[in-house]
Design an enzyme around this catalytic site. Sequence first.
Site, PDB file in Angstrom:
ATOM      1  N   LYS A   3       0.835  -1.211   0.000  1.00  9.02           N
ATOM      2  CA  LYS A   3       0.000   0.000   0.000  1.00  9.02           C
ATOM      3  C   LYS A   3       0.865   1.254   0.000  1.00  9.02           C
ATOM      4  O   LYS A   3       0.679   2.154  -0.811  1.00  9.02           O
ATOM      5  CB  LYS A   3      -0.909   0.024   1.226  1.00  9.02           C
ATOM      6  CG  LYS A   3      -1.597   1.374   1.463  1.00  9.02           C
ATOM      7  CD  LYS A   3      -2.469   1.413   2.690  1.00  9.02           C
ATOM      8  CE  LYS A   3      -1.782   1.806   3.937  1.00  9.02           C
ATOM      9  NZ  LYS A   3      -1.542   3.243   4.123  1.00  9.02           N
ATOM     10  N   ASN A   4       1.845   1.323   0.904  1.00  6.35           N
ATOM     11  CA  ASN A   4       2.598   2.570   1.076  1.00  6.35           C
ATOM     12  C   ASN A   4       3.601   2.822  -0.038  1.00  6.35           C
ATOM     13  O   ASN A   4       4.099   3.934  -0.173  1.00  6.35           O
ATOM     14  CB  ASN A   4       3.260   2.608   2.459  1.00  6.35           C
ATOM     15  CG  ASN A   4       2.198   2.758   3.544  1.00  6.35           C
ATOM     16  OD1 ASN A   4       1.048   3.099   3.254  1.00  6.35           O
ATOM     17  ND2 ASN A   4       2.559   2.476   4.770  1.00  6.35           N
ATOM     18  N   CYS A  40      -5.146   8.738   9.052  1.00  6.40           N
ATOM     19  CA  CYS A  40      -5.493   8.126  10.338  1.00  6.40           C
ATOM     20  C   CYS A  40      -5.246   9.113  11.480  1.00  6.40           C
ATOM     21  O   CYS A  40      -4.359   9.934  11.414  1.00  6.40           O
ATOM     22  CB  CYS A  40      -4.625   6.891  10.572  1.00  6.40           C
ATOM     23  SG  CYS A  40      -5.069   5.561   9.478  1.00  6.40           S
ATOM     24  N   ARG A  90      -0.088  15.283  12.659  1.00  5.43           N
ATOM     25  CA  ARG A  90       0.635  14.758  11.494  1.00  5.43           C
ATOM     26  C   ARG A  90       1.138  15.949  10.683  1.00  5.43           C
ATOM     27  O   ARG A  90       0.570  16.338   9.680  1.00  5.43           O
ATOM     28  CB  ARG A  90      -0.250  13.817  10.690  1.00  5.43           C
ATOM     29  CG  ARG A  90      -0.639  12.600  11.537  1.00  5.43           C
ATOM     30  CD  ARG A  90      -1.257  11.473  10.769  1.00  5.43           C
ATOM     31  NE  ARG A  90      -0.292  10.763   9.933  1.00  5.43           N
ATOM     32  CZ  ARG A  90      -0.619   9.661   9.249  1.00  5.43           C
ATOM     33  NH1 ARG A  90      -1.856   9.216   9.268  1.00  5.43           N
ATOM     34  NH2 ARG A  90       0.276   9.033   8.505  1.00  5.43           N
ATOM     35  N   ASP A 105       3.782   0.520  12.158  1.00  5.00           N
ATOM     36  CA  ASP A 105       2.531   0.025  11.555  1.00  5.00           C
ATOM     37  C   ASP A 105       2.224  -1.406  11.953  1.00  5.00           C
ATOM     38  O   ASP A 105       1.189  -1.940  11.551  1.00  5.00           O
ATOM     39  CB  ASP A 105       2.597   0.151  10.023  1.00  5.00           C
ATOM     40  CG  ASP A 105       2.609   1.601   9.594  1.00  5.00           C
ATOM     41  OD1 ASP A 105       2.946   1.867   8.440  1.00  5.00           O
ATOM     42  OD2 ASP A 105       2.309   2.477  10.443  1.00  5.00           O
ATOM     43  N   ARG A 151      -9.060   0.095   3.850  1.00  3.33           N
ATOM     44  CA  ARG A 151      -8.125   1.042   3.212  1.00  3.33           C
ATOM     45  C   ARG A 151      -6.778   0.371   2.938  1.00  3.33           C
ATOM     46  O   ARG A 151      -6.037   0.797   2.058  1.00  3.33           O
ATOM     47  CB  ARG A 151      -7.874   2.249   4.133  1.00  3.33           C
ATOM     48  CG  ARG A 151      -9.061   3.147   4.307  1.00  3.33           C
ATOM     49  CD  ARG A 151      -8.745   4.331   5.159  1.00  3.33           C
ATOM     50  NE  ARG A 151      -7.688   5.163   4.582  1.00  3.33           N
ATOM     51  CZ  ARG A 151      -7.494   6.433   4.939  1.00  3.33           C
ATOM     52  NH1 ARG A 151      -8.255   6.972   5.871  1.00  3.33           N
ATOM     53  NH2 ARG A 151      -6.536   7.155   4.398  1.00  3.33           N
TER      54      ARG A 151
HETATM   55  C1  EPZ Z   1       4.008   6.994   6.660  1.00  3.94           C
HETATM   56  O1  EPZ Z   1       3.287   8.080   7.237  1.00  3.94           O
HETATM   57  C2  EPZ Z   1       3.019   5.853   6.529  1.00  3.94           C
HETATM   58  N1  EPZ Z   1       1.944   6.259   5.623  1.00  3.94           N
HETATM   59  C3  EPZ Z   1       2.452   5.484   7.900  1.00  3.94           C
HETATM   60  O2  EPZ Z   1       1.671   4.309   7.707  1.00  3.94           O
HETATM   61  C4  EPZ Z   1       3.602   5.121   8.843  1.00  3.94           C
HETATM   62  O3  EPZ Z   1       3.087   4.941  10.143  1.00  3.94           O
HETATM   63  C5  EPZ Z   1       4.659   6.224   8.854  1.00  3.94           C
HETATM   64  O4  EPZ Z   1       5.075   6.556   7.513  1.00  3.94           O
HETATM   65  C6  EPZ Z   1       5.898   5.805   9.640  1.00  3.94           C
HETATM   66  O5  EPZ Z   1       6.458   4.667   9.050  1.00  3.94           O
HETATM   67  C7  EPZ Z   1       2.166   6.160   4.285  1.00  3.94           C
HETATM   68  O6  EPZ Z   1       3.234   5.756   3.846  1.00  3.94           O
HETATM   69  C8  EPZ Z   1       1.030   6.566   3.406  1.00  3.94           C
HETATM   70  P1  EPZ Z   1       6.292  10.082   8.838  1.00  3.94           P
HETATM   71  P2  EPZ Z   1       3.966   9.553   7.285  1.00  3.94           P
HETATM   72  O7  EPZ Z   1       6.382  11.348   8.078  1.00  3.94           O
HETATM   73  O8  EPZ Z   1       4.827   9.746   6.109  1.00  3.94           O
HETATM   74  C9  EPZ Z   1       6.900  13.301  12.272  1.00  3.94           C
HETATM   75  C10 EPZ Z   1      -0.206   2.962   7.654  1.00  3.94           C
HETATM   76  O9  EPZ Z   1      -0.669   2.377   8.624  1.00  3.94           O
HETATM   77  N2  EPZ Z   1       6.920  14.294  11.182  1.00  3.94           N
HETATM   78  O10 EPZ Z   1       7.354   9.044   8.636  1.00  3.94           O
HETATM   79  O11 EPZ Z   1       2.893  10.529   7.550  1.00  3.94           O
HETATM   80  C11 EPZ Z   1       5.542  12.676  12.477  1.00  3.94           C
HETATM   81  O12 EPZ Z   1       4.744  13.483  13.324  1.00  3.94           O
HETATM   82  C12 EPZ Z   1       0.241   4.387   7.829  1.00  3.94           C
HETATM   83  O13 EPZ Z   1       0.002   2.453   6.526  1.00  3.94           O
HETATM   84  C13 EPZ Z   1       7.220  15.623  11.472  1.00  3.94           C
HETATM   85  O14 EPZ Z   1       7.456  15.982  12.621  1.00  3.94           O
HETATM   86  O15 EPZ Z   1       4.878   9.409   8.581  1.00  3.94           O
HETATM   87  C14 EPZ Z   1       5.886  11.343  13.092  1.00  3.94           C
HETATM   88  O16 EPZ Z   1       6.086  11.527  14.497  1.00  3.94           O
HETATM   89  C15 EPZ Z   1      -0.216   4.965   9.135  1.00  3.94           C
HETATM   90  N3  EPZ Z   1       7.244  16.530  10.453  1.00  3.94           N
HETATM   91  C16 EPZ Z   1       7.224  10.974  12.453  1.00  3.94           C
HETATM   92  O17 EPZ Z   1       7.744  12.194  11.920  1.00  3.94           O
HETATM   93  C17 EPZ Z   1       6.990  16.169   9.154  1.00  3.94           C
HETATM   94  O18 EPZ Z   1       7.037  17.050   8.264  1.00  3.94           O
HETATM   95  C18 EPZ Z   1       7.133   9.964  11.324  1.00  3.94           C
HETATM   96  O19 EPZ Z   1       6.186  10.437  10.400  1.00  3.94           O
HETATM   97  C19 EPZ Z   1       6.682  14.819   8.881  1.00  3.94           C
HETATM   98  C20 EPZ Z   1       6.660  13.892   9.905  1.00  3.94           C
END
Ligand code: EPZ
Length: 426
Positions: A22-23, A117, A122, A305, A397
């Site tokens: 998916k991702n 989610c 986020r 995840d 989803r």
């Molecule tokens: C991706 O989300 C995945 N979604 C999430 O999977 C997954 O949990 C996450 O990566 C971590 O592996 C998709 O790929 C569509 P991040 P993403 O940016 O990109 C902070 C699922 O279940 N952060 O890696 O939104 C954030 O708050 C979903 O398939 C900032 O501070 O996650 C978090 O604490 C749920 N500033 C950490 O980084 C930013 O600009 C990791 O977030 C971006 C992120």
Amino acid sequence: MRQLVINGGKRLEGTVHISGAKNAAVAIIPAVILSDGVCRIENIPNIMDVNYIANIMHEMGARVNRINKSTLEIDPSYIRRPVADYDIVRRMRASCYLLGALLGKFSQAEVALPGGCDFGVRPIDQHLKGFGILGAAHSVVGGMINVKAEHLTGGHVYLDVVSVGATVNIMLAAVKAEGRTIIENAAKEPHIVDLANFLNSMGADVRGAGTDVIKINGVKHLNGTTYSIIPDQIEAGTYMVAAAATGGDVMIRNVITKHLDPITLKLREMGIQVEEFDDAVRVSRAGELKRCNVKTHPHPGFPTDMQPQIAALLSIAEGTSIVTEAVWDNRFRYVEELKRMGAVISVDGKVAVIEGVKELNGAPVKATDLRAGAAMVIAALSAKGVTHIEDIEYIERGYEDIVEKLSALGADIRIIYTDDGVAQRA
Ligand code: EPZ
């Protein structure tokens, strides 16, 4: 309203085939925008999030042709306006990848603020920081993010936090920017590598994906391509945990075993047998489940995840286990639902302390998000009695044909239609 109804206590046995990731799919489909030709994407999972992003592309003018259940052919050349303002965009976090793709192609983009989610804030500050270093200014007006650059030029980005989304978006904006871009402290997830391989198959020059330093030399044109998406690490991990939770014996086919290492090692720590083959793993449980501690971490750490799913398994493991969620602020909303089934868990901030019980009992519960929903399915499969799971759209989803796949493994699971809470037979 639709509900999943699971009559638990059945051992899962047999073979399950894992779908495309998916991702990876929700990053690669928007990346097609960067191409000057038609792209054929294979091994795409048939799930809501993919259908959402494909619909958005279609709304923007791309020609999206579904060849079969797992193959899309997309011609982006009809996209005239770098704008994505649809309700559907707000509902899905991955729609923010449209920002990077449109910016990379048109040097500007206007996309509705993303949803996704609900487990804590986020932010996208790191995405916007990367765009800024490439020369793009941004503003937020009326719930829309606008990014615009006179001329995109490569730059040196150091991510303050390891972010999958920011790594993806900066890659998308940089592949056609003039000069070299370096992304340091980059995410190393399998889907980051898959995106890089896809971009390179179109003629991009992306090196180092899978390490914490990605180097990109901008190119002028990206061609159409045919690309097959990697298997889904988290779907595979979910079935591995389901097999363990039911004391079953399941062959999980179409996987990249290396991607499963953090999950495999954790299950072995719990006394689960995991046998590895070229493109499959076999999961079986002989004796009692053993307690263990889990701390989530960006890849190659234990995937966040998979956190709700492993917590459901630890709920029936003998002893006290500690689960620390180190990636997200608040990813324990599912705990209240597990407790309705008899789990004994206390949460304090980013830490959940789980006192294992002999078995869980069926109850009416909700899916509070995608992976929380998967955890409720795992708990219900292992529980004594019948569980009704509401809000199953979250689960759909990210899990293709979950009812069919689990039924084929011997689970007693079906979807029913309810009318204001009163269950009617499907
Ligand atoms: C991706 O989300 C995945 N979604 C999430 O999977 C997954 O949990 C996450 O990566 C971590 O592996 C998709 O790929 C569509 P991040 P993403 O940016 O990109 C902070 C699922 O279940 N952060 O890696 O939104 C954030 O708050 C979903 O398939 C900032 O501070 O996650 C978090 O604490 C749920 N500033 C950490 O980084 C930013 O600009 C990791 O977030 C971006 C992120």
